[in-house]
Design a protein around this motif. Structure first.
Motif, PDB file in Angstrom:
ATOM      1  N   THR A  39       0.857  -1.170   0.000  1.00 51.92           N
ATOM      2  CA  THR A  39       0.000   0.000   0.000  1.00 51.92           C
ATOM      3  C   THR A  39       0.901   1.231   0.000  1.00 51.92           C
ATOM      4  O   THR A  39       2.128   1.129   0.047  1.00 51.92           O
ATOM      5  CB  THR A  39      -0.911   0.029   1.243  1.00 51.92           C
ATOM      6  OG1 THR A  39      -0.090   0.232   2.416  1.00 51.92           O
ATOM      7  CG2 THR A  39      -1.675  -1.290   1.391  1.00 51.92           C
ATOM      8  N   HIS A  40       0.302   2.406  -0.021  1.00 53.56           N
ATOM      9  CA  HIS A  40       1.102   3.628  -0.030  1.00 53.56           C
ATOM     10  C   HIS A  40       1.877   3.795   1.280  1.00 53.56           C
ATOM     11  O   HIS A  40       3.020   4.281   1.281  1.00 53.56           O
ATOM     12  CB  HIS A  40       0.197   4.848  -0.253  1.00 53.56           C
ATOM     13  CG  HIS A  40       0.939   6.132  -0.389  1.00 53.56           C
ATOM     14  ND1 HIS A  40       1.655   6.477  -1.515  1.00 53.56           N
ATOM     15  CD2 HIS A  40       1.110   7.166   0.484  1.00 53.56           C
ATOM     16  CE1 HIS A  40       2.221   7.662  -1.350  1.00 53.56           C
ATOM     17  NE2 HIS A  40       1.902   8.104  -0.149  1.00 53.56           N
ATOM     18  N   THR A  41       1.269   3.394   2.387  1.00 54.77           N
ATOM     19  CA  THR A  41       1.891   3.615   3.691  1.00 54.77           C
ATOM     20  C   THR A  41       2.753   2.454   4.164  1.00 54.77           C
ATOM     21  O   THR A  41       3.486   2.596   5.137  1.00 54.77           O
ATOM     22  CB  THR A  41       0.806   3.898   4.752  1.00 54.77           C
ATOM     23  OG1 THR A  41      -0.132   2.810   4.776  1.00 54.77           O
ATOM     24  CG2 THR A  41       0.065   5.190   4.426  1.00 54.77           C
ATOM     25  N   SER A  42       2.684   1.309   3.485  1.00 55.88           N
ATOM     26  CA  SER A  42       3.442   0.143   3.955  1.00 55.88           C
ATOM     27  C   SER A  42       4.691  -0.127   3.134  1.00 55.88           C
ATOM     28  O   SER A  42       5.406  -1.094   3.403  1.00 55.88           O
ATOM     29  CB  SER A  42       2.562  -1.107   3.944  1.00 55.88           C
ATOM     30  OG  SER A  42       2.282  -1.521   2.618  1.00 55.88           O
ATOM     31  N   VAL A  43       4.974   0.716   2.143  1.00 56.22           N
ATOM     32  CA  VAL A  43       6.062   0.412   1.221  1.00 56.22           C
ATOM     33  C   VAL A  43       7.409   0.346   1.931  1.00 56.22           C
ATOM     34  O   VAL A  43       8.230  -0.532   1.652  1.00 56.22           O
ATOM     35  CB  VAL A  43       6.089   1.436   0.062  1.00 56.22           C
ATOM     36  CG1 VAL A  43       6.277   2.856   0.577  1.00 56.22           C
ATOM     37  CG2 VAL A  43       7.184   1.084  -0.939  1.00 56.22           C
ATOM     38  N   LEU A  44       7.660   1.241   2.879  1.00 47.98           N
ATOM     39  CA  LEU A  44       8.959   1.238   3.546  1.00 47.98           C
ATOM     40  C   LEU A  44       9.066   0.141   4.595  1.00 47.98           C
ATOM     41  O   LEU A  44      10.178  -0.266   4.948  1.00 47.98           O
ATOM     42  CB  LEU A  44       9.216   2.601   4.193  1.00 47.98           C
ATOM     43  CG  LEU A  44       9.423   3.762   3.219  1.00 47.98           C
ATOM     44  CD1 LEU A  44       9.726   5.054   3.964  1.00 47.98           C
ATOM     45  CD2 LEU A  44      10.541   3.453   2.228  1.00 47.98           C
ATOM     46  N   GLN A  45       7.924  -0.351   5.104  1.00 48.99           N
ATOM     47  CA  GLN A  45       7.968  -1.451   6.058  1.00 48.99           C
ATOM     48  C   GLN A  45       8.064  -2.795   5.351  1.00 48.99           C
ATOM     49  O   GLN A  45       8.900  -3.635   5.696  1.00 48.99           O
ATOM     50  CB  GLN A  45       6.725  -1.429   6.960  1.00 48.99           C
ATOM     51  CG  GLN A  45       6.667  -0.273   7.946  1.00 48.99           C
ATOM     52  CD  GLN A  45       6.239   1.025   7.296  1.00 48.99           C
ATOM     53  OE1 GLN A  45       5.520   1.007   6.291  1.00 48.99           O
ATOM     54  NE2 GLN A  45       6.668   2.139   7.835  1.00 48.99           N
ATOM     55  N   GLN A  46       7.230  -3.011   4.347  1.00 48.37           N
ATOM     56  CA  GLN A  46       7.177  -4.305   3.669  1.00 48.37           C
ATOM     57  C   GLN A  46       8.133  -4.398   2.489  1.00 48.37           C
ATOM     58  O   GLN A  46       8.640  -5.479   2.190  1.00 48.37           O
ATOM     59  CB  GLN A  46       5.747  -4.569   3.173  1.00 48.37           C
ATOM     60  CG  GLN A  46       4.727  -4.698   4.291  1.00 48.37           C
ATOM     61  CD  GLN A  46       3.336  -4.957   3.744  1.00 48.37           C
ATOM     62  OE1 GLN A  46       3.067  -4.788   2.552  1.00 48.37           O
ATOM     63  NE2 GLN A  46       2.427  -5.373   4.602  1.00 48.37           N
ATOM     64  N   GLY A  47       8.392  -3.287   1.822  1.00 47.44           N
ATOM     65  CA  GLY A  47       9.141  -3.353   0.581  1.00 47.44           C
ATOM     66  C   GLY A  47      10.533  -2.775   0.633  1.00 47.44           C
ATOM     67  O   GLY A  47      11.159  -2.591  -0.411  1.00 47.44           O
ATOM     68  N   TRP A  48      11.058  -2.503   1.852  1.00 39.10           N
ATOM     69  CA  TRP A  48      12.342  -1.808   1.916  1.00 39.10           C
ATOM     70  C   TRP A  48      13.482  -2.566   1.237  1.00 39.10           C
ATOM     71  O   TRP A  48      14.358  -1.920   0.641  1.00 39.10           O
ATOM     72  CB  TRP A  48      12.695  -1.466   3.369  1.00 39.10           C
ATOM     73  CG  TRP A  48      12.975  -2.638   4.264  1.00 39.10           C
ATOM     74  CD1 TRP A  48      12.103  -3.267   5.090  1.00 39.10           C
ATOM     75  CD2 TRP A  48      14.233  -3.303   4.433  1.00 39.10           C
ATOM     76  NE1 TRP A  48      12.711  -4.291   5.762  1.00 39.10           N
ATOM     77  CE2 TRP A  48      14.033  -4.334   5.384  1.00 39.10           C
ATOM     78  CE3 TRP A  48      15.503  -3.125   3.887  1.00 39.10           C
ATOM     79  CZ2 TRP A  48      15.048  -5.193   5.769  1.00 39.10           C
ATOM     80  CZ3 TRP A  48      16.521  -3.982   4.274  1.00 39.10           C
ATOM     81  CH2 TRP A  48      16.295  -4.991   5.204  1.00 39.10           C
TER      82      TRP A  48
END
Length: 248
Positions: A39-48
């Motif tokens: 999602t827009h807000t989870s990119v740095l947590q899930q996709g780092w």
């Protein structure tokens, strides 16, 4: 100017990112695109891991002339349902589509309809709008969610607004959000046509007034006609519904 675009399939601005990608490509710019299951807000947590690897390789290439970490293709997307990644030369990989037409028994067929009669109709009440679960939102409920109460799984959606009077017929094209998804063996794709999807989209008032200004709510009756068509990429034909219960 070389540009690297990063988004997620459930990013509220995913379609805007694809539009930027298309415009940059048409302008002849060197453009990279990374799309993950975020999602827009989870990119740095899930996709780092993917995001930082992509970003550092792009910066080394264009600021330090070191292309050793750059992937060989311009596009890298996550394939939903398979939890896998695909490297592509461009997006879309194949822009050609096939038209599928709904039948009275809930199937989809390639044969254009010969019966001009409407297929079905339903009532939409903005005071009790069709609900939605998950999808591209700016909230903690965004993303892929268990839609068991509504349907099987939310993959992508689209919205079109129209205004008619009386029995006037209106033709509308509803663009769907971009997606990349593999349906497992035994799974089937479901095409759902609804009067709304709240809170994913602001509910229509039924009066034709803008959603933010409407002071009254009026139920509407919608009729689906036989020449309605679902346009799918040609590679998606193996995932079509096989039974009437799978297609609304």
């Amino acid at each position: 100017m070389p540009t690297s675009l990063i988004t997620g399939w459930h990013d509220v601005w995913v379609d805007q990112t694809f539009e930027q990608y298309a415009r940059l490509r048409r302008a002849g710019c060197e453009t990279a695109l990374l799309v993950g299951p975020w999602t827009h807000t989870s990119v740095l947590q899930q996709g780092w891991p993917e995001v930082f690897t992509e970003t550092l390789a792009w910066l080394r290439t264009h600021l330090h002339a070191d292309r050793s970490g750059l992937r060989p293709t311009g596009v890298r997307v996550h394939l939903g349902g398979a939890d896998d990644w695909r490297d592509l030369d461009a997006w879309p990989a194949d822009p050609s589509t096939t038209a599928w037409f709904p039948t009275r028994d809930g199937h989809l067929t390639r044969q254009p309809p010969t019966d001009p009669l409407p297929l079905t109709s339903f009532r939409y009440d903005p005071a009790d709008p069709t609900p939605s679960l998950g999808g591209p939102l700016l909230s903690r409920t965004a993303g892929a969610r268990d839609n068991g109460r509504l349907e099987d799984v939310n993959v992508c959606d689209g919205l079109g607004r129209l205004r008619t009077t009386g029995g006037e017929l209106t033709r509308i094209t509803v663009p769907m959000s971009a997606t990349a998804h593999r349906f497992a063996v035994g799974h089937r794709l479901r095409w759902q046509i609804s009067g709304g999807a709240h809170p994913r989209y602001a509910r229509g008032s039924g009066t034709g007034d803008p959603p933010l200004d409407a002071a009254h709510l009026v139920p509407a009756h919608l009729t689906l006609h036989a020449d309605s068509a679902l346009l799918l990429p040609r590679g998606a034909t193996a995932a079509l519904p096989q039974g009437p219960e799978e297609n609304d």
